[in-house]
Design a protein around this motif. Sequence first.
Motif, mmCIF file in Angstrom:
data_model
loop_
_atom_site.group_PDB
_atom_site.id
_atom_site.type_symbol
_atom_site.label_atom_id
_atom_site.label_comp_id
_atom_site.label_asym_id
_atom_site.label_seq_id
_atom_site.Cartn_x
_atom_site.Cartn_y
_atom_site.Cartn_z
ATOM 1 N N GLN A 57 9.808 -25.855 24.904
ATOM 2 C CA GLN A 57 9.150 -24.829 25.461
ATOM 3 C C GLN A 57 9.918 -25.786 27.218
ATOM 4 O O GLN A 57 9.927 -25.228 28.251
ATOM 5 N N VAL A 58 8.593 -27.252 27.224
ATOM 6 C CA VAL A 58 8.640 -27.598 28.140
ATOM 7 C C VAL A 58 9.988 -28.087 28.648
ATOM 8 O O VAL A 58 11.283 -27.629 29.633
ATOM 9 N N GLU A 59 10.502 -28.708 27.801
ATOM 10 C CA GLU A 59 13.038 -28.938 27.903
ATOM 11 C C GLU A 59 13.397 -28.478 28.450
ATOM 12 O O GLU A 59 13.495 -28.378 28.954
ATOM 13 N N ASN A 60 12.880 -27.361 27.491
ATOM 14 C CA ASN A 60 13.782 -25.858 28.152
ATOM 15 C C ASN A 60 13.609 -25.938 29.750
ATOM 16 O O ASN A 60 14.834 -25.348 30.477
ATOM 17 N N ARG A 65 15.928 -26.191 35.407
ATOM 18 C CA ARG A 65 15.486 -26.685 36.474
ATOM 19 C C ARG A 65 17.559 -27.804 37.226
ATOM 20 O O ARG A 65 17.511 -27.453 37.350
ATOM 21 N N LEU A 66 17.522 -28.591 35.744
ATOM 22 C CA LEU A 66 18.670 -29.045 35.784
ATOM 23 C C LEU A 66 19.615 -28.115 35.996
ATOM 24 O O LEU A 66 21.024 -29.155 37.213
ATOM 25 N N PRO A 104 9.643 -35.696 20.004
ATOM 26 C CA PRO A 104 8.533 -35.004 19.628
ATOM 27 C C PRO A 104 7.772 -35.372 18.869
ATOM 28 O O PRO A 104 5.887 -35.410 18.467
ATOM 29 N N THR A 105 8.589 -35.919 17.430
ATOM 30 C CA THR A 105 8.098 -36.451 16.271
ATOM 31 C C THR A 105 7.363 -37.960 16.494
ATOM 32 O O THR A 105 6.912 -37.736 16.055
ATOM 33 N N ARG A 163 3.845 -27.006 30.685
ATOM 34 C CA ARG A 163 3.446 -27.997 30.490
ATOM 35 C C ARG A 163 1.880 -27.710 30.417
ATOM 36 O O ARG A 163 1.151 -28.699 28.948
ATOM 37 N N LYS A 164 1.266 -26.738 31.021
ATOM 38 C CA LYS A 164 -0.541 -26.366 30.271
ATOM 39 C C LYS A 164 -0.223 -26.087 29.143
ATOM 40 O O LYS A 164 -1.253 -26.671 27.754
#
Length: 211
Positions: A57-60, A65-66, A104-105, A163-164
Motif C-alpha cells: 500500500q505504501v508503494e501504491n 504520486r510518481l 519487503p521479504t 506509512r503510519k
Amino acid sequence: MENYTQTTPLTPQKGRNKSLKIIGIVLLVLLILGSFIIRPYNRLVSKEEAVDQAWSQVENQYQRRLDLIPNLVNTVKGYASHEKETLEGVIQARANASQIKVDPTNMTDEQLASFNDSQQGLSQALSRLMVVVEKYPELKADENFLQLQAQLEGTENRIAVARKDFNETAQQYNTYRRSFPKNMVAAIFGFKKKPYFEANPEASSAPKVEF
C-alpha cells in the motif's frame, strides 16, 4: 543348580498396550511441537504477510504520486517554460525515486532509509516547484492544474496514512517476534526484524502541497 531368568514373551494384549503408549508419546510430542513451534511459526508467517501487504500500500501511494508528476510538469511548462532548472529538478528527483526498490521479504534499515531519502528528495523538488507556481496567477487558475493540485494533495495524505499503517503493522510483527518462545522459532526459521519509517522532523502532520 543353575539360576537363570526366563523372558516372558509378550502377549498380544501387552503388545497392543506398548504400541498405544508409543502412539501416546508421539502425540504428546506433536502437541508440544504444535504449542512451541508450529503455532508460533504460522503466526509469524501471517504477521509477516501483513507487513508485506502494508508495504504494498505504501508503494501504491508513492507510485500514484510518481504517475501524477509528468502531467504536473507539462502543465507548469505550458505557463513557465523558462523555469527550466526547477522543472528539470523535479524530473530528476522523480527518476531517482523511481529507481529505488525495496524487497519487503528482505527489508533492511538501510534499504528503507534509501527509499525514504529518495522520496523526500522528490518532495523537496515539488516544494521548490510550488514556489515557482506562485509567480504565475494564470497557471494557478488553470483547471487541469487545479485538478492535479487536488489529486496530489490527496495522494500526500494517503502516503502519510500508508506509512503510519506500515509502521504499526511492522511493530506488531516485531513485538510478536521478540516474545518468548516465538523468538526461538523466529531465529530457527530466519524471521528478521522489520524496519520502520522514521518520523519526519520537519512536520508533525501529513505533508501538503501548497499552491
